[in-house]
Design a protein around this motif. Sequence first.
Motif, PDB file in Angstrom:
ATOM      1  N   ILE A   9       2.237  21.536   1.636  1.00  0.00           N
ATOM      2  CA  ILE A   9       2.484  20.122   1.352  1.00  0.00           C
ATOM      3  C   ILE A   9       2.637  19.886  -0.147  1.00  0.00           C
ATOM      4  CG2 ILE A   9       1.389  17.859   1.417  1.00  0.00           C
ATOM      5  CD1 ILE A   9       0.628  18.367   4.225  1.00  0.00           C
ATOM      6  N   ILE A  12       6.152  20.740  -1.081  1.00  0.00           N
ATOM      7  CA  ILE A  12       7.117  19.695  -0.724  1.00  0.00           C
ATOM      8  C   ILE A  12       7.000  18.507  -1.676  1.00  0.00           C
ATOM      9  CG2 ILE A  12       7.764  18.064   1.075  1.00  0.00           C
ATOM     10  CD1 ILE A  12       6.697  20.168   3.078  1.00  0.00           C
ATOM     11  N   ALA A  13       5.744  18.093  -1.972  1.00  0.00           N
ATOM     12  CA  ALA A  13       5.550  16.916  -2.820  1.00  0.00           C
ATOM     13  C   ALA A  13       6.084  17.167  -4.223  1.00  0.00           C
ATOM     14  CB  ALA A  13       4.064  16.560  -2.879  1.00  0.00           C
ATOM     15  N   GLY A  16       9.726  17.008  -4.340  1.00  0.00           N
ATOM     16  CA  GLY A  16      10.131  15.604  -4.409  1.00  0.00           C
ATOM     17  C   GLY A  16      10.062  15.082  -5.832  1.00  0.00           C
ATOM     18  N   PHE A  17       8.951  15.389  -6.519  1.00  0.00           N
ATOM     19  CA  PHE A  17       8.806  14.939  -7.898  1.00  0.00           C
ATOM     20  C   PHE A  17       9.880  15.534  -8.787  1.00  0.00           C
ATOM     21  CE2 PHE A  17       4.572  13.020  -7.661  1.00  0.00           C
ATOM     22  CZ  PHE A  17       4.788  12.001  -8.557  1.00  0.00           C
ATOM     23  N   TRP A  39      -2.377  23.994  -7.399  1.00  0.00           N
ATOM     24  CA  TRP A  39      -3.265  23.496  -6.350  1.00  0.00           C
ATOM     25  C   TRP A  39      -4.197  24.601  -5.852  1.00  0.00           C
ATOM     26  CZ3 TRP A  39      -4.577  18.798  -5.042  1.00  0.00           C
ATOM     27  CH2 TRP A  39      -5.333  18.628  -3.885  1.00  0.00           C
ATOM     28  N   SER A  93      -6.016   9.453  -7.521  1.00  0.00           N
ATOM     29  CA  SER A  93      -7.014   8.895  -6.620  1.00  0.00           C
ATOM     30  C   SER A  93      -8.109   8.186  -7.410  1.00  0.00           C
ATOM     31  CB  SER A  93      -7.578  10.036  -5.788  1.00  0.00           C
ATOM     32  OG  SER A  93      -8.672   9.615  -5.061  1.00  0.00           O
ATOM     33  N   TYR A  96      -6.968   4.977  -9.053  1.00  0.00           N
ATOM     34  CA  TYR A  96      -6.876   3.893  -8.078  1.00  0.00           C
ATOM     35  C   TYR A  96      -8.247   3.307  -7.789  1.00  0.00           C
ATOM     36  CZ  TYR A  96      -6.532   1.717  -3.507  1.00  0.00           C
ATOM     37  OH  TYR A  96      -6.638   0.846  -2.470  1.00  0.00           O
ATOM     38  N   PHE A  97      -9.262   4.178  -7.616  1.00  0.00           N
ATOM     39  CA  PHE A  97     -10.599   3.656  -7.306  1.00  0.00           C
ATOM     40  C   PHE A  97     -11.201   2.927  -8.508  1.00  0.00           C
ATOM     41  CE2 PHE A  97     -10.464   6.772  -3.787  1.00  0.00           C
ATOM     42  CZ  PHE A  97     -10.626   5.851  -2.777  1.00  0.00           C
TER      43      PHE A  97
ATOM     44  N   ALA B 128       8.758  11.840   0.035  1.00  0.00           N
ATOM     45  CA  ALA B 128       8.078  13.121   0.280  1.00  0.00           C
ATOM     46  C   ALA B 128       6.922  13.299  -0.682  1.00  0.00           C
ATOM     47  CB  ALA B 128       9.074  14.276   0.120  1.00  0.00           C
ATOM     48  N   ALA B 129       7.147  12.932  -1.974  1.00  0.00           N
ATOM     49  CA  ALA B 129       6.072  13.080  -2.962  1.00  0.00           C
ATOM     50  C   ALA B 129       4.896  12.174  -2.598  1.00  0.00           C
ATOM     51  CB  ALA B 129       6.594  12.735  -4.356  1.00  0.00           C
ATOM     52  N   GLY B 132       3.134  13.446   0.604  1.00  0.00           N
ATOM     53  CA  GLY B 132       2.405  14.680   0.308  1.00  0.00           C
ATOM     54  C   GLY B 132       1.115  14.397  -0.437  1.00  0.00           C
ATOM     55  N   PHE B 133       1.198  13.557  -1.469  1.00  0.00           N
ATOM     56  CA  PHE B 133       0.000  13.296  -2.261  1.00  0.00           C
ATOM     57  C   PHE B 133      -1.029  12.493  -1.488  1.00  0.00           C
ATOM     58  CE2 PHE B 133       2.245  14.859  -5.928  1.00  0.00           C
ATOM     59  CZ  PHE B 133       1.216  15.502  -6.573  1.00  0.00           C
ATOM     60  N   TYR B 135      -1.744  12.946   1.540  1.00  0.00           N
ATOM     61  CA  TYR B 135      -2.501  13.966   2.275  1.00  0.00           C
ATOM     62  C   TYR B 135      -3.414  14.740   1.334  1.00  0.00           C
ATOM     63  CZ  TYR B 135      -3.665  18.038   5.020  1.00  0.00           C
ATOM     64  OH  TYR B 135      -4.364  19.023   5.658  1.00  0.00           O
ATOM     65  N   LEU B 136      -2.896  15.127   0.171  1.00  0.00           N
ATOM     66  CA  LEU B 136      -3.694  15.936  -0.756  1.00  0.00           C
ATOM     67  C   LEU B 136      -4.904  15.171  -1.284  1.00  0.00           C
ATOM     68  CD1 LEU B 136      -0.909  17.660  -2.840  1.00  0.00           C
ATOM     69  CD2 LEU B 136      -2.266  18.616  -1.003  1.00  0.00           C
ATOM     70  N   PHE B 137      -4.782  13.851  -1.393  1.00  0.00           N
ATOM     71  CA  PHE B 137      -5.911  13.063  -1.873  1.00  0.00           C
ATOM     72  C   PHE B 137      -6.883  12.722  -0.756  1.00  0.00           C
ATOM     73  CE2 PHE B 137      -3.249  11.688  -5.647  1.00  0.00           C
ATOM     74  CZ  PHE B 137      -3.925  12.531  -6.504  1.00  0.00           C
ATOM     75  N   LEU B 141      -3.324  13.780   8.432  1.00  0.00           N
ATOM     76  CA  LEU B 141      -1.954  14.255   8.563  1.00  0.00           C
ATOM     77  C   LEU B 141      -1.023  13.144   9.054  1.00  0.00           C
ATOM     78  CD1 LEU B 141      -0.809  16.892   7.812  1.00  0.00           C
ATOM     79  CD2 LEU B 141      -1.140  17.715  10.128  1.00  0.00           C
ATOM     80  N   ASP B 196      -6.680   3.540   1.554  1.00  0.00           N
ATOM     81  CA  ASP B 196      -6.689   3.880   0.128  1.00  0.00           C
ATOM     82  C   ASP B 196      -5.695   4.992  -0.168  1.00  0.00           C
ATOM     83  OD1 ASP B 196      -8.658   2.044  -0.389  1.00  0.00           O
ATOM     84  OD2 ASP B 196     -10.272   3.445   0.047  1.00  0.00           O
ATOM     85  N   GLN B 197      -5.749   6.049   0.673  1.00  0.00           N
ATOM     86  CA  GLN B 197      -4.868   7.198   0.418  1.00  0.00           C
ATOM     87  C   GLN B 197      -3.397   6.824   0.575  1.00  0.00           C
ATOM     88  OE1 GLN B 197      -7.882   7.567   1.728  1.00  0.00           O
ATOM     89  NE2 GLN B 197      -8.662   8.954   0.160  1.00  0.00           N
ATOM     90  N   ILE B 199      -2.099   3.865  -0.036  1.00  0.00           N
ATOM     91  CA  ILE B 199      -1.706   3.105  -1.228  1.00  0.00           C
ATOM     92  C   ILE B 199      -1.479   4.055  -2.406  1.00  0.00           C
ATOM     93  CG2 ILE B 199      -2.444   1.387  -2.912  1.00  0.00           C
ATOM     94  CD1 ILE B 199      -3.893  -0.069  -0.740  1.00  0.00           C
ATOM     95  N   ILE B 200      -2.391   5.013  -2.595  1.00  0.00           N
ATOM     96  CA  ILE B 200      -2.226   5.969  -3.704  1.00  0.00           C
ATOM     97  C   ILE B 200      -0.912   6.722  -3.554  1.00  0.00           C
ATOM     98  CG2 ILE B 200      -3.189   7.984  -4.851  1.00  0.00           C
ATOM     99  CD1 ILE B 200      -5.922   7.089  -3.738  1.00  0.00           C
ATOM    100  N   MET B 204       2.401   7.158  -6.247  1.00  0.00           N
ATOM    101  CA  MET B 204       2.611   8.412  -6.973  1.00  0.00           C
ATOM    102  C   MET B 204       3.997   8.542  -7.611  1.00  0.00           C
ATOM    103  SD  MET B 204      -0.062  10.004  -7.442  1.00  0.00           S
ATOM    104  CE  MET B 204       0.298  11.667  -7.982  1.00  0.00           C
TER     105      MET B 204
END
Lengths: 149, 253
Positions: A9, A12-13, A16-17, A39, A93, A96-97, B128-129, B132-133, B135-137, B141, B196-197, B199-200, B204
């Motif tokens: 993942i 892929i991300a 995208g970036f 990662w 993350s 955001y918090f 996609a970005a 993906g993020f 999920y990573l945060f 799925l 939350d995830q 929105i993040i 991104m």
Amino acid sequence: MDLLLEIIITFIAILGFGIILSVPRRVLFIGAGIGSWTWLALQTGLHLGINDVVSTVIASFTAATIAHYLAKKIHIPVTTLSIPGILPLVPGSRAYFTMLSFVEGEYLDGLEFGVETMLQAGGIAAGLVLALSLFSFGKGIGNRYETGS
Amino acid sequence: MGAKADKVMDVCLQAGEIMLTYGAETYRVEETIERMARAAGFTNVHCFSTTTGIFLSFEESKGHGDLMQMVRVDDRMQDLNKVAEVNQISREFTSGILTVQEAERRLDEISAAKIQYPIWLIHLAAGAAGGGFSYLFGGGLYDFIPAFFAAMISSFTLVKIEGYLRVRFASELAAAFFGSSAAIAFVMLGFGASIDQIIIGSLMPLVPGVPLTNAVRDLLSGDLLAGISRGVEALLTSLSIASGVALAVSIFL
């Protein structure tokens, strides 16, 4: 197994970036590969019980080192590789918090998250700086700070 | 003033302008320009560049024909492909493969060229970005799909509003607002669980990665002015994203 999925993942991300930042086609996949490595390095560090700022520094340092090495080898500006390389570390993350805590009036929580965000951003910068110094030994960085020799 | 010096000055500044506009570090701009001017046979070459302008001065021969010109750079965009291409041209020019005329022609082509990926692909990539993020945060799925669409919406809003308003920070604020509103709406309609995830993830694609990295590099190489101004740019972008999300969260949650 989870780690493998996370790495796919990440790939892929970061791909995208790379497209958002318009990274040249020939290094798009290399950049995503470096991102996946970042990662993996971060998660390995956390798994071994290293605290997360130090893990960030290690991951960012290794990613930037690979980026510098490959950039020299294939003659391309290093940013096209180092930016995809460090993106998985961006403390989105926590940022955001921080914002959320301040909006909800939990100022102490907000400060805590804010400090963590700054530390992680500082960790990314530290890794980049270390890698850059490694590749500028002898030459100096832009020859701006002369030592009076 | 010789015709050649005039031409070389234009070519150097054009190369620098393209690089600075599309997200190169300041030290790279200065170094590229100085190398090109030296390769063309001029002496006493000095270049000074900040985030918003480039100064270049050189002499036609030792002590004769002093020249000095500056360009102001107003737009700052992200297109690393153009930076890499100008870098390539400067390398070829310095090693004598390209003549001044050829270099000028190729720089004109680059400066007129559209962004290398089609716009729909950029929106898909933003999705996609973002997915993906999310999920990573720590999202599930199944949160990939709502985060994908929310991130696409924020990327789409950014491009559309920037086209009309031409005010960078306002369009980032609006993009963050619409992206996170979409994320909240998806969760309220029952798509996706961890709000939350999602929105993040939707935010991104707006992260100022290029100014941040360049700020570190510029500060380290001693370009303190450029480094600080890039850092402030990244900070302003982050603040406008944060205010956009804060607005959406306090209205809809």
